[in-house]
Design a protein around this motif. Sequence first.
Motif: not given
Length: 434
Positions: A2-18
């Motif tokens: 969904s759009l809400i859960n989509r990962v954007y570049v500005e937030n990749v730091g919150a997804h390390v290892g994923e």
Amino acid sequence: MSLINRVYVENVGAHVGEEVELRGWLYNKRSSGKIRFLLMRDGTGIVQGVMVKGSVPDEVFERFDALTQESAFGLKGKVRKEDRAPGGYELEVSDVVIYSIAHEYPIAPKEHGVEFLADRRHLWLRSSRQHAIMRVRHRIIKAIRDFFDERGFTLLDSPILTPAACEGTTTLFETEYFDLGKAYLTQSGQLYAEAGAMAFGKVYCFGPTFRAEKSKTRRHLSEFWMVEPEVAFADLNDDMDLAEEFLEYIVQSVLRDRERELKVLERNTTFLQNVKCPLPRITYDEAVEILKRKGVAFEWGNDFGGTDETIISEQFDRPVMVHRYPAQVKAFYMKRDPENPNLALAVDVLAPEGYGEIIGGSQREDDLDTLIRRIQEHQLPQEAFEWYLDLRRYGTVPHAGFGLGIERTVAWICGLDHVRETIPFPRMIYRLTP
RNA sequence: UCCGCGAUAGCUCAAUGGUAGAGCAUGCGGCUGUUAACCGCAGGGUUGCAGGUUCGAGUCCUGCUCGCGGAGCCA
């Protein structure tokens, strides 16, 4: 996804290892044979994906060859903290999805001339510098709306098509209006905001304004945005109090929330940090004294030119308010100073560093007979202002307001040398496209 | 409207009146950590338009078109 859960570049730091999927456009690519780097731009930032031959299926590895600058694609892969990568994070690519291959992109990652870029403004907006400017503009506009919202102002937008000139001075764009004759594109929403102030107490209007002047300078557009607050039961001092608080709020909001963008723009923020209340207030007479002291041949009674404003503002480390101008250079609706009727209760705020007038305001004439006399003195058609005069017939009160030009404010805060980069699609005397 | 500056490859620019060139972009090849990557090869031009001076004009002269900066006007 969904759009809400989509990962954007500005937030990749919150997804390390994923394992994530990003979607965007190719900003640039580099390769050293068996290791390949794809730089993706998704509107929130730029991140690099890295592929090593053998780590992904050959068909995925070879999609690198097909991707041209600005091609739309998706990247799947695991996020990793990586100091060598721009932005500090990178994607270990597991899959590349191509959405579309871009034709040869005209804006290469190198320097271009202004005319070339302006002709391709619709593409130029993708580049990081323009991106930063628009993000600052957005933050300024949000700060403006928040400021008035938090202080109980009501948004009351003024019309864009108007029957006559608001101030009767500048050249307006003209158009046919059905069977009612000529209509003009507004040059200011102020007169309507005054009606709003009498209805709601505190209002602001915020919209585009139009000037058909053949101005050719770095400070002028023929279409620009202006925000205009208007307050009932307020005098010139109240107006200046509001203006300085307003400017501090805007600048400090940008400094707090757009640090990254200001860095992209290489903006020295020293002068911006200084924008705190109180701002210096000087009279027109004192400003003239400054000019004389600096050896400028200036005649009392004239308005300040661009260079005059620069010289005056250079004497201060933050914006300066100049008030009580000769009435002859100001608009008909401005109230005269009771202590000196040759002066108008007007204020201009001059930005530092040569950015010139960003705010113009005044206390308004609230006496019916005086206002009628002013309209006659300026040879304006009284019948067009009858509704405006009604505001003085039915419960007139002292009131004041000002207008702030968005583009000049953006140019100043971003440290740009021309307002044409401060608005997505600038309209200038020789430019109507794109 | 007035004053000043400019227009050469897709882009940014160079070329004393004497064979129009470079970097980037594009195409092909090379490279296992690139940072506007780098290295090699290739294609790419009615020098804004019209006229004039000259043996010869990208270069000098005249006019025009377009753009940029400034003045006036303003935010």
